[in-house]
Scaffold this motif. Structure first.
Motif, mmCIF file in Angstrom:
data_model
loop_
_atom_site.group_PDB
_atom_site.id
_atom_site.type_symbol
_atom_site.label_atom_id
_atom_site.label_comp_id
_atom_site.label_asym_id
_atom_site.label_seq_id
_atom_site.Cartn_x
_atom_site.Cartn_y
_atom_site.Cartn_z
ATOM 1 N N PRO A 53 14.065 -40.020 7.206
ATOM 2 C CA PRO A 53 13.129 -39.546 7.303
ATOM 3 C C PRO A 53 12.372 -38.408 7.569
ATOM 4 N N LYS A 54 12.630 -37.692 8.118
ATOM 5 C CA LYS A 54 11.966 -36.550 9.001
ATOM 6 C C LYS A 54 11.349 -35.530 7.473
ATOM 7 N N TRP A 55 11.907 -35.772 6.132
ATOM 8 C CA TRP A 55 10.893 -35.328 5.554
ATOM 9 C C TRP A 55 9.986 -36.282 4.258
ATOM 10 N N SER A 56 9.903 -37.235 4.740
ATOM 11 C CA SER A 56 8.968 -38.020 4.058
ATOM 12 C C SER A 56 7.341 -37.531 3.792
ATOM 13 N N ASP A 57 6.535 -36.514 4.808
ATOM 14 C CA ASP A 57 5.929 -35.670 4.337
ATOM 15 C C ASP A 57 5.687 -34.670 4.206
ATOM 16 N N ASP A 58 6.631 -34.539 3.702
ATOM 17 C CA ASP A 58 7.171 -33.333 2.752
ATOM 18 C C ASP A 58 6.361 -33.164 1.600
ATOM 19 N N MET A 59 5.501 -33.014 0.867
ATOM 20 C CA MET A 59 5.271 -33.647 -0.880
ATOM 21 C C MET A 59 6.062 -32.629 -1.509
ATOM 22 N N VAL A 76 9.346 -34.712 -1.574
ATOM 23 C CA VAL A 76 9.426 -35.955 -1.962
ATOM 24 C C VAL A 76 9.657 -35.874 -3.217
#
Length: 76
Positions: free
Chosen positions: A48-54, A57
């Motif tokens: 989850p901590k990487w879900s905002d790093d496009m 992703v």
């Protein structure tokens, strides 16, 4: 000992976590079908901590697309 209810992830039931890395987790899961049929599969999920790093992703999605194109009797 408390009973842990199984995690449902889409159409899959997560059975156990096999490994955790810096970016993803690998899980053993079951996919149910008709008449009691089920298949054991592996699911790799982005933490989850990487879900905002496009960038992460996009990389993860591209790897998943490429893996989905592979077909061979020895590939699980």
């Amino acid at each position: 000992m408390a009973q842990v209810s199984p995690e449902i992830f889409g159409k899959y039931q997560i059975l156990e976590e096999l490994a955790t890395g810096q970016v993803t987790t690998l899980h053993k899961a079951s996919m149910a079908g008709i008449s009691g049929f089920h298949r054991i599969i592996a699911i790799k999920r982005l933490l989850p901590k990487w879900s905002d790093d496009m960038e992460i992703v996009r990389y993860f999605t591209e790897k998943a697309k490429n893996a989905g194109k592979l077909t061979h009797a020895n590939i699980v």
